[in-house]
Design an enzyme around this catalytic site. Structure first.
Site, mmCIF file in Angstrom:
data_model
loop_
_atom_site.group_PDB
_atom_site.id
_atom_site.type_symbol
_atom_site.label_atom_id
_atom_site.label_comp_id
_atom_site.label_asym_id
_atom_site.label_seq_id
_atom_site.Cartn_x
_atom_site.Cartn_y
_atom_site.Cartn_z
ATOM 1 N N LYS A 1 0.840 -1.199 0.000
ATOM 2 C CA LYS A 1 0.000 0.000 0.000
ATOM 3 C C LYS A 1 0.874 1.247 0.000
ATOM 4 C CE LYS A 1 -3.955 2.016 2.511
ATOM 5 N NZ LYS A 1 -4.858 1.841 3.676
ATOM 6 N N SER B 1 -9.625 1.953 2.774
ATOM 7 C CA SER B 1 -8.745 2.700 1.887
ATOM 8 C C SER B 1 -7.725 1.828 1.150
ATOM 9 C CB SER B 1 -7.994 3.780 2.678
ATOM 10 O OG SER B 1 -7.197 3.206 3.699
ATOM 11 N N SER C 1 -9.991 -0.426 6.975
ATOM 12 C CA SER C 1 -9.416 -0.218 5.641
ATOM 13 C C SER C 1 -8.721 -1.427 5.036
ATOM 14 C CB SER C 1 -8.438 0.963 5.667
ATOM 15 O OG SER C 1 -9.126 2.177 5.768
#
Length: 486
Positions: free
Chosen positions: A77, A152, A176
């Site tokens: 990420k 996210s 997330s």
């Protein structure tokens, strides 16, 4: 090459047996990611040159047969810093930022010869639940390209779900990792707060953030946690508890395990298909020998309000460092120092980030602190107490991961209140610092639905035990989106 039907252990054996080289594996993985990028937009940066150089070096020295992660490419990420690889947090503010150091989790991956294949798309500064707030455009769900992948950590979830990465790292502040795992039909775990070092994670809510693994299978997930967990002197919130083998209970039956199902988790606002999937999961776990009883977490309904006050307050503090002076976007044509601050932040941050900074700044201001932040902290304590009371009598808690399956791109991005409620089932776990998993449990109109499994602090092994037993008793995880194998 698609990673739909192969585990890390099986892929490792192919490398050991020289059925393919690390360079071939990485090259095929990169080709597949690049071929799907224009459709999915799941990566911000693809690390082709660096990954191939690392692959050639591992081929030259040989694969360690005792290290299942040696030579395995995984995605990261884009809020986890990587030395020499651009790290943007999906924001204009950091769109050209290249770190000069690695996060602790990256150091631990590289110590195990894991290859960083690229940096995945996400909501800007991890603020969002759909990967639509990214400066680099929205990511699309591999099951239906008109739907969001969640957020996210939407890019990490998408590349694993699409079969382009065998594993990825995400971060979880209010759901997330787990919510996009549910939306895309993969396994996502938020470990206990403090289980993994946050050093090198671009901070959102420092008392809530936790890095975690995202994979196609429960065992792969536990194996990845094995190599990234543990104390770090550079993160004083990291725990010095001994790191167990998280795979140790996988394969053991769950007969006699006592599991609670909160009545609040199947109440109003939960999609009927999601309720049906959870009830089927209850039946499966019962048939495996677990005892499942209805419980109550009465304060969980206050979790969203408490979370958005606490998280936004911490974010407003953490994001003060992005002011156009040391690093990040710097505005041009400024008149004075104040102008630098105001214009750089106005231009560098997106709408959702600005919204949370303003909310947090308001909550922390002298006239409102007691009414907002202090009250939210008190509610957080009550939520923790509710969980502690339940865990005196139960081994695990289960429920849906998200109230609905994935929704259409653009449907909620302009309605923050509705979007915030998508995390109503995951947020209490972050407020309490507990470990939790989303495991594929079923479908609604061909879109995945996840089951959330919540465990006691630092008892990830029991969570993995139950998740693996459930996975083995169903066929859900073996299904995958129709993505073309290049």
């Amino acid at each position: 090459m698609k990673f739909f039907d192969i585990t890390v252990t099986e892929l490792h054996q192919k490398l050991v047996d020289k059925e393919l080289t690390v360079t071939e594996l990485v090259s095929e993985t990169l080709d597949q990611i690049e071929a799907d990028q224009k459709v999915l937009n799941d990566f911000v940066t693809i690390n082709r040159e660096g990954a191939l150089a690392q692959a050639r070096a591992i081929d030259e020295k040989g694969i360690n047969p005792d290290n299942i992660w040696a030579g395995i490419p995984i995605a990261i990420k884009d809020n986890i810093v990587t030395k020499g690889i651009k790290t943007t947090a999906a924001s204009k503010m950091l769109s050209n930022f290249t770190p000069i150091y690695d996060a602790t989790v990256i150091e631990r991956l590289q110590a195990n010869d894991v290859i960083i294949i690229g940096k995945t798309n996400m909501d800007e500064f991890a603020m969002g639940g759909s990967t639509e707030t990214s400066y680099f455009g929205d990511t699309r769900n591999p099951w239906d390209h008109t739907k969001v992948p969640g957020g996210s950590s939407g890019g990490s979830a998408t590349t694993v779900s699409a079969g382009n990465s065998i594993a990825a790292l995400g971060s979880d502040t209010g759901g997330s990792i787990r919510q996009p795992a549910s939306y895309t039909g993969i396994v996502g775990v938020k470990p206990t707060y403090g289980r993994i070092s946050r050093y090198g994670l671009i901070a959102f809510g420092s008392s809530l953030d936790q890095i975690g693994p995202m994979t196609r299978t429960v065992k792969d997930n536990a194996a990845l946690l094995n190599i990234i967990a543990g104390m770090d002197e550079r993160d004083l919130t990291s725990s010095d508890k001994k790191v167990p083998d998280f795979t140790s209970k996988i394969g053991k039956d769950i007969k006699g395990m006592k599991i609670g199902l909160p009545k609040e988790y199947l109440g109003d606002g939960i999609n009927e298909d999601v309720k049906k999937v959870v009830r089927q999961a209850v039946e499966t776990l019962t048939n495996l020998g677990a005892t499942i009883e209805e419980i109550s977490l009465p304060r969980s309904k206050y979790g969203v309000a408490a979370y958005y006050i606490i998280g936004s307050s911490e974010a407003s503090s953490n994001l003060q460092r992005f002011d156009g002076i040391r690093y990040g976007h710097r505005a041009q044509d400024v008149k004075n120092l104040e102008d630098v601050y105001v214009k750089s932040r106005s231009e560098g941050f997106g709408d959702e980030v600005k919204r949370r900074i303003m909310l947090g700044t308001y909550s922390l201001s002298a006239g409102t602190y007691d009414a907002y932040f202090k009250k939210a902290a008190q509610v957080r304590t009550l939520i923790i107490n509710d969980f502690n009371k339940i865990f005196e009598d139960y081994d695990l808690i289960i429920g849906p991961t998200a109230p609905t399956p994935a929704y259409a791109i653009g449907a909620e991005v302009d309605d923050p209140t509705t979007m915030y409620m998508n995390d109503v089932l995951t947020i209490p776990v972050n407020l309490a610092g507990l470990p939790a998993m989303s495991v594929p449990a079923g479908f609604s109109d061909n879109m995945p639905v996840g089951l959330q499994i919540i465990a006691k602090p630092f008892d990830e092994e029991t969570m993995y035990q139950a998740g693996a037993a459930f996975e083995a008793a169903t066929e859900v995880h073996s299904k995958h989106p129709e993505m073309e194998d290049k």
